[in-house]
Design a protein around this motif. Structure first.
Motif, PDB file in Angstrom:
ATOM      1  N   TYR A 146       0.826  -1.204   0.000  1.00  0.00           N
ATOM      2  CA  TYR A 146       0.000   0.000   0.000  1.00  0.00           C
ATOM      3  C   TYR A 146       0.863   1.257   0.000  1.00  0.00           C
ATOM      4  CZ  TYR A 146      -3.437   3.432   1.498  1.00  0.00           C
ATOM      5  OH  TYR A 146      -4.239   4.535   1.573  1.00  0.00           O
ATOM      6  N   ASN A 155     -12.383  -2.894   3.757  1.00  0.00           N
ATOM      7  CA  ASN A 155     -11.206  -2.174   3.279  1.00  0.00           C
ATOM      8  C   ASN A 155     -10.003  -3.082   3.473  1.00  0.00           C
ATOM      9  OD1 ASN A 155      -8.960  -0.481   2.916  1.00  0.00           O
ATOM     10  ND2 ASN A 155     -10.061   1.290   3.669  1.00  0.00           N
ATOM     11  N   PRO A 166      -7.428  -1.466   6.425  1.00  0.00           N
ATOM     12  CA  PRO A 166      -8.343  -0.765   7.337  1.00  0.00           C
ATOM     13  C   PRO A 166      -7.647   0.163   8.319  1.00  0.00           C
ATOM     14  CG  PRO A 166      -8.016  -3.017   8.064  1.00  0.00           C
ATOM     15  CD  PRO A 166      -7.305  -2.884   6.738  1.00  0.00           C
ATOM     16  N   TYR A 167      -8.352   1.252   8.658  1.00  0.00           N
ATOM     17  CA  TYR A 167      -7.914   2.163   9.708  1.00  0.00           C
ATOM     18  C   TYR A 167      -8.293   1.624  11.071  1.00  0.00           C
ATOM     19  CZ  TYR A 167      -7.335   5.574   5.961  1.00  0.00           C
ATOM     20  OH  TYR A 167      -6.960   6.210   4.824  1.00  0.00           O
ATOM     21  N   HIS A 197     -13.691  -1.482   9.215  1.00  0.00           N
ATOM     22  CA  HIS A 197     -13.639  -0.399   8.228  1.00  0.00           C
ATOM     23  C   HIS A 197     -14.221  -0.912   6.915  1.00  0.00           C
ATOM     24  CE1 HIS A 197     -10.851   2.764   6.104  1.00  0.00           C
ATOM     25  NE2 HIS A 197     -12.065   2.738   5.570  1.00  0.00           N
ATOM     26  N   LEU A 254     -16.190  -0.126   2.995  1.00  0.00           N
ATOM     27  CA  LEU A 254     -16.284   0.767   1.852  1.00  0.00           C
ATOM     28  C   LEU A 254     -17.598   0.482   1.145  1.00  0.00           C
ATOM     29  CD1 LEU A 254     -12.675   0.242   0.437  1.00  0.00           C
ATOM     30  CD2 LEU A 254     -13.480   2.129   1.870  1.00  0.00           C
ATOM     31  N   CYS A 295     -19.402   1.017  -2.379  1.00  0.00           N
ATOM     32  CA  CYS A 295     -18.982   1.326  -3.751  1.00  0.00           C
ATOM     33  C   CYS A 295     -20.118   1.091  -4.733  1.00  0.00           C
ATOM     34  CB  CYS A 295     -17.840   0.394  -4.175  1.00  0.00           C
ATOM     35  SG  CYS A 295     -16.458   0.302  -3.060  1.00  0.00           S
ATOM     36  N   HIS A 302     -15.702   5.537  -3.748  1.00  0.00           N
ATOM     37  CA  HIS A 302     -16.019   4.670  -2.612  1.00  0.00           C
ATOM     38  C   HIS A 302     -16.182   5.508  -1.355  1.00  0.00           C
ATOM     39  CE1 HIS A 302     -11.629   4.878  -3.104  1.00  0.00           C
ATOM     40  NE2 HIS A 302     -11.535   4.751  -1.785  1.00  0.00           N
ATOM     41  N   HIS A 353     -16.092   5.681   2.644  1.00  0.00           N
ATOM     42  CA  HIS A 353     -15.512   5.030   3.816  1.00  0.00           C
ATOM     43  C   HIS A 353     -16.494   5.084   4.977  1.00  0.00           C
ATOM     44  CE1 HIS A 353     -11.233   4.726   2.501  1.00  0.00           C
ATOM     45  NE2 HIS A 353     -11.640   5.670   1.651  1.00  0.00           N
ATOM     46  N   VAL A 405     -15.848   4.229   8.771  1.00  0.00           N
ATOM     47  CA  VAL A 405     -14.770   3.870   9.691  1.00  0.00           C
ATOM     48  C   VAL A 405     -15.269   3.941  11.136  1.00  0.00           C
ATOM     49  CG1 VAL A 405     -12.390   4.357  10.411  1.00  0.00           C
ATOM     50  CG2 VAL A 405     -13.115   4.880   8.069  1.00  0.00           C
TER      51      VAL A 405
END
Length: 180
Positions: free
Chosen positions: A30, A70, A73-74, A78, A80, A82, A140, A142, A144
């Motif tokens: 990433y 995701n 992820p955070y 998490h 998404l 879409c 997308h 998010h 979170v």
């Protein structure tokens, strides 16, 4: 690493020691931007719905949009949201896509609340590379989940987030809760 650094740290890189370092080499993909799509054919948000829910990390499917974990992820859970259609700008969504993205976002929040009891959420869309979109070519949203005290020194100093749940496990739990 020279002998002094090994002696000072007490261990070799990647070997557990008193500092309990969290090694996350998988995040280099990433960070270095490897695997970012170059067109519609390799867009993860276009290819994910073509797989089984488990393989595509899909939590729920709608008519015009879907919910997916995701990959980076955070925080645990998490998600998404879409559209199926490969579209980059929010203003280019159809009325039906806009409605379903909003409805799936609301349902995602309800499901995550029921499963993991977060104290709040961050919701958002990053429009364009300059705005921080990791995959700018496919819109997308998010979702979170956040908990009091969930952010500590790790993201700031170590540029690392500790996520205590595997994506497949989180996907399974959320998908089961989604279906009720």
């Amino acid at each position: 690493m020279d002998d002094f650094e090994i002696e000072a740290s007490g261990s070799l890189p990647g070997v557990p020691d008193a500092f309990q370092r969290l090694w996350t080499p998988h995040r280099m993909v990433y960070i270095e931007g490897e695997g970012k799509p170059t067109g519609d054919h390799d867009c993860p948000f276009c290819t994910s719905p073509q797989r089984s829910d488990e393989d595509g990390l899909i939590v729920a499917r709608g008519e015009h949009a879907f919910v997916v974990m995701n990959l980076f992820p955070y925080s645990p859970g998490h998600l998404l949201v879409c559209p199926y259609r490969h579209v980059s700008d929010y203003t280019d969504l159809t009325v039906d896509e806009t409605r379903e993205v909003a409805e799936l976002t609301q349902q995602a929040m309800r499901v995550v609340r029921g499963v993991s009891k977060p104290h709040g959420f961050n919701l958002g869309m990053n429009q364009g590379d300059v705005a921080g979109a990791g995959i700018a070519a496919h819109l997308h949203q998010h979702v979170v989940p956040r908990w009091k005290g969930d952010m500590n020194f790790m993201p700031v100093i170590g540029q690392t987030r500790a996520v205590p749940q595997l994506l497949g496990d989180a996907r399974r739990i959320l998908a089961e809760a989604w279906r009720g």
